[in-house]
Design an enzyme around this catalytic site. Structure first.
Site, PDB file in Angstrom:
ATOM      1  N   LYS A 181      -8.917 -15.997  14.649  1.00  0.00           N
ATOM      2  CA  LYS A 181      -9.010 -15.584  13.244  1.00  0.00           C
ATOM      3  C   LYS A 181     -10.432 -15.261  12.795  1.00  0.00           C
ATOM      4  CE  LYS A 181      -4.900 -18.319  12.328  1.00  0.00           C
ATOM      5  NZ  LYS A 181      -4.291 -19.484  11.698  1.00  0.00           N
ATOM      6  N   GLU A 217       0.832  -1.201   0.000  1.00  0.00           N
ATOM      7  CA  GLU A 217       0.000   0.000   0.000  1.00  0.00           C
ATOM      8  C   GLU A 217       0.866   1.249   0.000  1.00  0.00           C
ATOM      9  OE1 GLU A 217      -3.399   2.396   2.587  1.00  0.00           O
ATOM     10  OE2 GLU A 217      -2.942   0.311   3.078  1.00  0.00           O
ATOM     11  N   ASP A 224       1.425 -14.740  12.214  1.00  0.00           N
ATOM     12  CA  ASP A 224       0.319 -15.371  11.488  1.00  0.00           C
ATOM     13  C   ASP A 224      -0.583 -14.267  10.953  1.00  0.00           C
ATOM     14  OD1 ASP A 224      -2.000 -16.690  10.656  1.00  0.00           O
ATOM     15  OD2 ASP A 224      -1.821 -18.236  12.202  1.00  0.00           O
ATOM     16  N   HIS A 233      -2.108  11.600  -1.027  1.00  0.00           N
ATOM     17  CA  HIS A 233      -2.068  10.468  -1.955  1.00  0.00           C
ATOM     18  C   HIS A 233      -1.799  10.936  -3.381  1.00  0.00           C
ATOM     19  CE1 HIS A 233      -3.133   6.804   0.291  1.00  0.00           C
ATOM     20  NE2 HIS A 233      -3.713   7.646   1.150  1.00  0.00           N
TER      21      HIS A 233
END
Length: 408
Positions: free
Chosen positions: A233, A104, A308, A403
């Site tokens: 998760k 990103e 993870d 941006h």
């Protein structure tokens, strides 16, 4: 990458085509790099794709054996650093560069700006407030009478459960077991101190041993070793309230002149924006995360340090607060369930180990658990830098222009 001869890889691929070997059996007949090359040939043939870049990886394939099956190569995610940032933690004290791996654009620039402002304020405070990895099996009982009996048995036999669980590990410690009853289902939420390991494998094996004792001594029957009350998760309110892994909080007070000169806004504007966006907006959306983009930094630092990546779901379970104190800006982030480790899993991969080295937290700490605590503190401070930068950009209406300026 260790060299593997094209002929050896082709010969192995031909044996798969002929049905002599299965796709996943190649490492049983050659070294890991040749098996990876053969598998890559087969995938290219079937898909008409080129995997030349995927196949140009920078460590022996055998180093990834504990982490992946059917390896064909490696995906390279650009890694950068933000900082150095001054961290005033319980385990990490001093200036550190923060390693972040991401695709990103503008994320590193934003976090870096936040780090610079934190430094101007004297650094960020950060503390681990709770720690414990959980696993919650679900048992079947006949009725609520048996459910009550199981709950009472668990409360009366905590020492026996602890002994059974801890026989399976040299490092893990069972901290507590909390029963939850829903009809004729009983969930037992085991919580462990896993030291410097993230600990999912450790607690799963330990809980399995404890469950065998439950079945031997009661009328309950184990249905599943994970009954989703852990919760791993998946977004879950229980993790937001009770925590999982490390619960960590970081804060900073930024002088008004720094907010105005460096962030081009005011403490009042940032505080109002945080209330209306992160608190009211998130509440209206029924979100479990009351923050702007904590997941960005958690994900980037997870990738850079071998965590993870699926557990970013829980790691983004954070609340950002902001208020004006004596004219200055106070900002905090509380992350309820940051599941990290500095030993085991992806932390042993060469590039990820180097990411841990940047922070000085690779391997086991002294005392045990201190390195994983330090990693959690660094991620929290990085998240604070990211929140501060984004909130300020929104308050000053500079987000889109930033941006555009970076072309991203």
């Amino acid at each position: 990458m260790t060299d593997s001869t094209p002929s050896a890889a082709e010969d192995l691929a031909e044996r798969v085509r002929a049905g002599e070997l299965r796709f996943h059996e190649l490492e049983d007949h050659t070294d890991a790099d040749t098996a990876t090359a053969a598998r890559r040939l087969l995938v290219e043939e079937q898909s008409d794709a080129s995997l030349d870049v995927v196949g140009d990886y920078g460590f022996p394939a055998e180093r990834a054996d504990p982490n992946i099956e059917n390896m064909v190569g490696a995906v390279q995610v650009p890694m950068g650093v933000a900082g150095p940032v001054r961290i005033r933690g319980g385990r990490l004290d001093g200036e550190r560069y923060l390693p972040l791996a991401t695709t990103e654009g503008a994320l590193l620039a934003s976090v870096n700006r936040g780090c610079s402002v934190l430094n101007d304020a004297g650094g960020a405070n950060v503390r681990i407030l709770k720690s414990g990895m959980t696993r919650a099996p679900v048992f079947r009982v006949a009725d609520v009478v048996e459910a009550e009996a199981l709950v009472e048995w668990v409360r009366d036999n905590r020492d026996a459960l602890r002994e059974a669980a801890e026989e399976t590990t040299n490092h893990g410690e069972l901290l507590d077991v909390t029963p939850y009853v829903v009809g004729n289902s009983v969930h037992l939420r085991f919580r462990y101190d896993t030291k410097d390991a993230m600990g999912m494998n450790m607690v799963t094996i330990a809980t399995r041993a404890a469950c065998e004792l439950v079945e031997d001594e009661t009328d309950a029957s184990l249905v599943a070793l994970s009954g989703n009350l852990c919760t791993d998760k998946k977004p879950a309110a229980i993790n937001a309230v009770e925590g999982r892994g490390r619960s960590v909080t970081t804060d900073v007070t930024i002088p008004r002149e720094v907010v105005e000169d460096r962030l081009h806004t005011t403490p009042e504007a940032v505080a109002e924006l945080n209330t209306r966006k992160n608190l009211v907006g998130s509440a209206k959306a029924a979100s479990l995360g009351f923050n702007a983009h904590v997941a960005n930094v958690v994900a980037a630092m997870f990738l850079a340090t071998g965590q993870d990546e699926a557990q970013v779901v829980e790691g983004a379970n954070a609340i950002t607060t902001a208020e004006v104190q004596d004219g200055d800006l106070y900002v905090s982030i509380s992350i309820a369930s940051l599941e990290v480790g500095t030993v085991g899993g992806g932390t042993k991969l060469p590039t990820q180990a180097e990411g841990l080295d940047v922070l000085g937290v690779r391997g086991g700490g002294d005392p045990a658990g201190s390195n994983a605590d330090a990693l959690a503190e660094a991620i929290a401070v990085g998240s604070l830098a990211g929140e501060l930068s984004l909130l300020s950009a929104l308050a000053s209406r500079h987000l889109s222009s930033a941006h555009a300026e970076l072309g991203r």
